[in-house]
Motif scaffolding. Structure first.
Motif: not given
Length: 528
Positions: A340, A344, A355, A358-360
């Motif tokens: 992750i 990310t 964010w 990107c985190l998804s």
């Protein structure tokens, strides 16, 4: 005495049919049940396999003797592995190399960190786990490569199912994530082929020899076989008959020959099946024709058998110490962090997206499942991975896949379509992404980099939609099936400038969102 019914335990075919029936019913029931808590059907198949194995029902002698007698296991395993070969061919068919080329500026950097860092950490973890590998006399190099592959790679089919269920498959995040998973799929099977080459326990020279054979096989398939198949396919395309029965049979013969070649080379047959799928031409209707017809029998019939066979090898009762469960917790945390965090950060650097976006992507790429279990099962078959390590990694894959869906729903706040979680249609879903290349000759549009959905932007989108619709209605040269274009009102679209003479729109940077403008009848035989 007249005997009305034979004892199925004395009939190999009868035993196999009974096993298949029970497996399909239980897998489908669990898949439907788990879909209500937003889980893909692969979770139900994995759990069903574990239930059938020695972890649960396998401890009951009556169950084992009646349903899974020892004499039936070789036949069941053979059929399950046949399904794996066709599944790998299907994966090769569904990987769109052109899509990777289009998004290479984002795909390659993110895929690099998504592979190098997790696999590197997995290889380091394998040195720690090697002492607990049950004393198997196998190549340490092969063990490191198998654990690194099982630790670091995502599940391409599970990703497609999750994205489709959330309605994100044809959005920028879906296109980019599928491209990343496609790159990972290619790399993982090459690494696994190398690991298989070193698993025989022979000398390093023997492993190098097998590796060179593998590279030669890839070169022959890409440089010789693929152009020949492309030329034959072009001949039938000019006759408007690229789904000719002889051409379809030729594709299956290529699958069998490639699988046989890699099997006798000392590599698993899955690799030849995967490479043969990559060699199938993408133009025309041939690849979609094959994928749609293969998917139903593979996903709904063969994969449950494969997971049942995997469950028969999963012995959770071996995890009877605190150290084993502590190892599981550490592996889950390390695998999640290694996947992750790099994805990310590099996604943010390359895409400049918010964010949460990107985190998804990082959470999606942390999905395991089919790919990891295939790697682990091959390791068990080759005597590289001990049952205890195998059980730990099966639980790790299940937990990581289970967590993906609820975390993603919190990030994206999307509603799931549970029907798409319990019913397979990956070939059709991925085909929707590729429709952009075939059907957007007159209109091309792109998303705003931030993918915001403010009220003012939504109003701007509505006005753009109205202008395009009116333009389409006033143009006499525009085909009827292109007169109305529907846009997603939650995404900003820029740079659309109608031109009635050229019937084209300007293009801005960012990946496209699929827009179905083609009135051509669908080639699908089934939609499931």
């Amino acid at each position: 005495m007249v005997v009305l019914f034979e004892d199925p335990r004395h009939l190999p075919l009868g035993t196999f049919l009974m096993q298949v029936f029970i497996t399909l019913v239980v897998c489908k029931f669990l898949a439907k049940l788990l879909s209500f808590i937003r889980q893909p059907q692969v979770i139900g198949q994995i759990i069903a396999g574990i239930i059938f194995g020695p972890s649960v029902l396998g401890n009951i002698p009556a169950w084992t003797n009646a349903i899974w007698p020892e004499s039936s296991l070789p036949t069941f395993s053979l059929i399950a592995n046949l399904g794996l070969i066709f599944f790998m061919f299907f994966l090769g068919l569904e990987l769109d190399l052109d899509q990777i080329k289009r998004n290479w500026k984002t795909t390659i950097p993110v895929a690099a960190v998504s592979i190098i860092i997790p696999v590197g950490i997995g290889c380091a973890v394998s040195l720690w786990l090697y002492e607990d590998n049950g004393g198997l006399s196998t190549s340490k190099t092969a063990f490191i490569l198998f654990i690194g592959s099982g630790f670091g790679f995502s599940a391409f089919p599970v990703l497609a199912t999750l994205l489709n269920a959330m309605g994100l498959l044809n959005k920028p995040i879906g296109v980019q994530t599928i491209s990343l998973a496609a790159v990972e799929d290619i790399v993982v099977w090459v690494i696994l082929a190398i690991a298989s080459a070193f698993s025989s326990g022979g000398s390093a020279l023997q492993g190098l020899y097998t590796l060179l054979l593998t590279l030669g096989f890839i070169a022959i398939m890409v440089v010789i076989i693929r152009p020949i198949l492309k030329w034959i396919h072009g001949y039938y395309m000019r006759k408007d008959n690229d789904t000719n029965a002889y051409l379809v049979v030729c594709c299956f013969l290529l699958l069998l020959v490639a699988s046989f070649t890699t099997e006798v080379m000392g590599i698993h047959a899955f690799f030849g099946a995967f490479v043969s799928g990559l060699c199938i031409p993408r133009k025309g209707e041939l690849s979609d024709f094959l994928a749609i017809r293969i998917e139903l029998i593979i996903v709904e019939f063969f994969l449950p058998l494969y997971f049942a066979n995997s469950g028969l090898n999963t012995q959770l009762n071996l995890l009877n110490t605190g150290k084993a469960w502590w190892t599981l917790v550490v592996l889950v945390l390390m695998a999640s962090t290694a996947k992750i965090v790099p994805v990310t950060l590099v996604s943010k650097l390359c895409t400049r997206k918010p964010w949460f976006y990107c985190l998804s992507m990082g959470v999606l790429m942390n999905t395991r499942g089919i790919v990891q279990l295939v790697v682990l099962n091959i390791g068990v078959e080759l005597g590289v991975i001990a049952p205890k390590i195998f059980a730990i990694f099966v639980l790790m894959a299940t937990i990581l896949t289970f967590l993906t869906s609820p975390i993603l729903s919190l990030l994206y706040r999307k509603n799931y379509d549970i029907r798409k979680l319990s019913v397979a249609n990956m070939a059709g879903d991925l085909r929707d992404i590729r429709e952009h290349d075939k059907n957007t000759n007159d209109f091309n549009y792109h998303t705003d980099p931030s993918e915001t959905n403010s009220n003012s932007d939504t109003n701007n989108n509505d006005s753009k939609c109205s202008s395009i619709k009116s333009s389409g209605n006033s143009s006499t040269s525009l085909p009827s099936h292109q007169a109305i274009v529907r846009f997603d009102d939650q995404i900003n679209y820029e740079g659309i400038k109608s031109n009635a003479n050229k019937q084209k729109s300007t293009r801005v940077e960012r990946p496209p969102v699929t827009m179905n403008l083609d009135g051509r009848p669908s080639i699908y035989m089934t939609r499931f």
